[in-house]
Design a protein around this motif. Sequence first.
Motif: not given
Length: 466
Positions: A95-105
Amino acid sequence: MSPYRPSRYNFTVRGERGGVALFNAATGSVVRLDGPHAEALAEALVNPGLIFSGTEFSAELGERLRNGGFLIQNYFNELQAIRERYWRARGETPIVLTITTTMDCNLGCYYCYEERSGHALKSTDVAAIVDLAKRFVTGSGRHSLHVDWYGGEPLLNLEFLEAASLELQEYCEREGVSYVASIISNGTLWPGDVEAFVARNRIRQVQISFDGLQTNHDKRRRYRRDHDNACDSSFAEAVNLVDRLVRCVRVDLRFNIDRANSGDLVPFIRFAKDRGWFNAVFPAVFQPARLASYSEASDFMRKYELSLDEFDALRAIVRNEIGTGARIEESEIPDGFPRPKTSVCAALAANSLVVGADGLTYRCGLQAGETKRAVGTLEDRSHVTAAWNDQSWWEAFDPTSAPSCSKCSFLPICWGGCPKKHLEGDVHAIQEQGRYWRNNLLRLIAHTAGIEAPRETVVADALQFR
């Protein structure tokens, strides 16, 4: 005795100074042949149209060839066996969850394919993410969870990351599920307690990207005006971070290469050696990466990217410069040998998903933020609107049934390359994948077999498609 035929996945390498090796892409076996008839035998064993009774060889050699998959029984369906392995891998992955916390940089890289939107996950999303993890654990029967923190720059949303990490760990501890995490970062926004941050968030792998030495890196990775920065140099910040990280966690040094910064490649490796990154408590891994058109939003990169031949030449320079003093990881061969694949990328895995900062879910992290590529919502993974039509494609994708891939002798070690490129119909990228193996497979086999340099350096088309 049943008749035998050569596997269609056999390859042969003849050394410039003698020596002949056989490699089977379906099994990963390598056999070195010696004697006056070695070359003739090797030539025969790359012709799948021949039939052998099994009595043409000594008992010992015949057994080695059969056990290595070089000779197969005439009725055996090799493609079906690879297809079964592929679908088994899709169902058996962790099980792999990729969690994109924000699209900002906070940095503005010219080649970035991400849209810097204001989307960011919030504390109110934590419960839904834990519930998503529960559904995967319950549905798969697996007892391990890997979370990959992703962005944008994931540490721009540090409060959410820490809160979600804590809740996920507490859930896993209650249910007896093992938990680990990884993170992809630009290395400029880490908290002051680096070592403690790694420990409390159970991070076992960190990827930090560099675009050259300081002049090139800072020019290409500038701080954006709408973000405060305590340091004028993003390079200095990342370097200082790596100095600390290599004492407590594996660090992947991703070096992004295009035409303008390739001259920094060797000097950067020497810089990393001088910093002690390759012989630290946790030795850093070097990852040369070709800047390319990663998504539909970055087609403009075609005019800046290196050709595959140019990139391969640079990777050869990297291997020579690093030698045996550090580990180099190439995306096509993570452990340095063309082993037949037994796992799939997370985009194809039955038990993996990408959570976008917009609250939508995706199959591939490179598609996060491309709403037309979403496959559902965070609250309910099964809910797919009429506009979200990629989910069925991901579920059905099978390179062993694709017109070209199914006929390709690289199939067991390649599985069609990046599935996202197939989804988008990126013929250029798909052809480059085949060209990588044509240009590099013989070198890799020769190295494993102890043959210094192969006479042939490129796999002929007739051997790729048999």
